[in-house]
Design an enzyme around this catalytic site. Structure first.
Site, PDB file in Angstrom:
ATOM      1  N   ALA A 190       0.954  -1.308  -0.045  1.00 12.82           N
ATOM      2  CA  ALA A 190      -0.169   0.056   0.058  1.00 12.82           C
ATOM      3  C   ALA A 190       0.727   1.055   0.021  1.00 12.82           C
ATOM      4  O   ALA A 190       2.203   1.135   0.531  1.00 12.82           O
ATOM      5  CB  ALA A 190      -0.891  -0.039   1.338  1.00 12.82           C
ATOM      6  N   ASN A 191       0.416   2.427  -0.279  1.00 13.15           N
ATOM      7  CA  ASN A 191       1.011   3.738  -0.565  1.00 13.15           C
ATOM      8  C   ASN A 191       2.144   3.583  -1.191  1.00 13.15           C
ATOM      9  O   ASN A 191       3.157   4.382  -1.030  1.00 13.15           O
ATOM     10  CB  ASN A 191       1.122   4.209   0.880  1.00 13.15           C
ATOM     11  CG  ASN A 191      -0.091   4.118   1.717  1.00 13.15           C
ATOM     12  OD1 ASN A 191      -1.146   4.580   1.147  1.00 13.15           O
ATOM     13  ND2 ASN A 191      -0.205   3.844   3.141  1.00 13.15           N
ATOM     14  N   ARG A 192       2.571   2.853  -2.338  1.00 11.53           N
ATOM     15  CA  ARG A 192       3.546   2.730  -3.128  1.00 11.53           C
ATOM     16  C   ARG A 192       4.942   2.283  -2.288  1.00 11.53           C
ATOM     17  O   ARG A 192       5.998   2.652  -2.729  1.00 11.53           O
ATOM     18  CB  ARG A 192       4.038   4.096  -3.734  1.00 11.53           C
ATOM     19  CG  ARG A 192       4.843   3.939  -5.235  1.00 11.53           C
ATOM     20  CD  ARG A 192       4.855   5.183  -5.839  1.00 11.53           C
ATOM     21  NE  ARG A 192       6.171   5.115  -6.919  1.00 11.53           N
ATOM     22  CZ  ARG A 192       7.308   5.128  -6.384  1.00 11.53           C
ATOM     23  NH1 ARG A 192       7.919   4.912  -5.231  1.00 11.53           N
ATOM     24  NH2 ARG A 192       8.419   4.858  -7.284  1.00 11.53           N
ATOM     25  N   MET A 193       4.798   2.006  -1.123  1.00 14.35           N
ATOM     26  CA  MET A 193       5.570   1.437  -0.373  1.00 14.35           C
ATOM     27  C   MET A 193       5.976  -0.073  -0.412  1.00 14.35           C
ATOM     28  O   MET A 193       5.948  -0.906   0.324  1.00 14.35           O
ATOM     29  CB  MET A 193       5.435   1.480   1.151  1.00 14.35           C
ATOM     30  CG  MET A 193       5.217   3.000   1.671  1.00 14.35           C
ATOM     31  SD  MET A 193       6.664   3.909   1.601  1.00 14.35           S
ATOM     32  CE  MET A 193       7.294   3.535   3.295  1.00 14.35           C
ATOM     33  N   HIS A 194       6.346  -0.274  -1.589  1.00 16.88           N
ATOM     34  CA  HIS A 194       6.589  -1.618  -2.255  1.00 16.88           C
ATOM     35  C   HIS A 194       7.676  -2.427  -1.551  1.00 16.88           C
ATOM     36  O   HIS A 194       8.638  -1.597  -1.327  1.00 16.88           O
ATOM     37  CB  HIS A 194       6.686  -1.763  -3.677  1.00 16.88           C
ATOM     38  CG  HIS A 194       5.595  -1.047  -4.450  1.00 16.88           C
ATOM     39  ND1 HIS A 194       4.331  -1.028  -4.150  1.00 16.88           N
ATOM     40  CD2 HIS A 194       5.741   0.038  -5.567  1.00 16.88           C
ATOM     41  CE1 HIS A 194       3.548  -0.366  -4.884  1.00 16.88           C
ATOM     42  NE2 HIS A 194       4.455   0.196  -5.726  1.00 16.88           N
TER      43      HIS A 194
END
Length: 220
Positions: A190-194
């Protein structure tokens, strides 16, 4: 067409660097098995990127047919555009993307032909019409005036090689192995916190299991 407002939140998994196995092959096989269990369509389909002497990159989808102890194997026409690229520059990258699992695997390595006996064994396992089709596609990517010519050649070859007759393995067709030198596992978060964990082969290094893989985490 504007897709700037189209986005998804990836929330199906995580990848902890402290918990991943020491060997990338163990993780790769585990992810592949999970993709098969989840009925991801053709999870062994991969984007293969090559670059020949002209320095122009080319990418296409091919099917991985085996995971070995050192890399992955696929089969193709040696005289194809990809085959020409490989002959000129034996370095390649591969990408697997499994949307259903919000995962991708990126592989970099050296590419070379496998032995002809192994290629022949695989060719003879293929469906009869696929074997015939390999002979039609010569030279692969070569220009043809119309589809009818291709279909006529296919029907003629089926006459020459009926179902009860062995189709010989073309000398211009066979397997390649991509020997893995670096492999990145990407898990959407989520939230581009890959999560991005990379295994790099370092022959001067040995971990506790005697393997030469170094792991690191990358920023998304």
């Amino acid at each position: 067409m504007d897709f700037s407002d189209q986005r998804l939140s990836y929330e199906k998994g995580e990848l902890d660097q402290q918990l991943v196995p020491r060997s990338p092959f163990e993780l790769f096989k585990s992810w592949m098995s999970e993709a098969l269990e989840q009925q991801v369509q053709e999870p062994y389909a991969m984007s293969l990127a090559t670059c020949g002497a002209d320095k122009k990159p080319s990418v296409r989808i091919v099917l991985m047919r085996e995971i070995t102890d050192s890399g992955i194997i696929f089969y193709t026409n040696y005289e194809s555009a990809k085959g020409q690229d490989i002959a000129e520059n034996p370095n390649a990258e591969v990408l697997f993307f499994w949307h259903e699992l919000e995962r991708q695997v990126r592989i970099s390595g050296h590419i070379a032909k496998i032995n002809s006996d192994k290629s022949d064994t695989y060719f003879q396992k293929r469906p009869h019409d696929s074997q015939v089709g390999a002979w039609v596609s010569q030279p692969q990517s070569g220009q043809i005036a119309n589809r009818e010519i291709m279909e006529q050649t296919f029907e003629q070859l089926k006459t020459d090689y009926p179902e009860d007759k062995k189709v010989p393995t073309p000398d211009f067709w066979g397997g390649y192995e991509v020997t893995i030198e670096e492999i990145e596992f990407w898990q959407g978060r989520a939230n581009r916190m890959h999560d991005r964990i990379v295994y790099s082969l370092d022959k001067s290094y040995k971990n506790e299991d005697g393997a030469s893989w170094v792991t690191k985490r990358l920023l998304p």
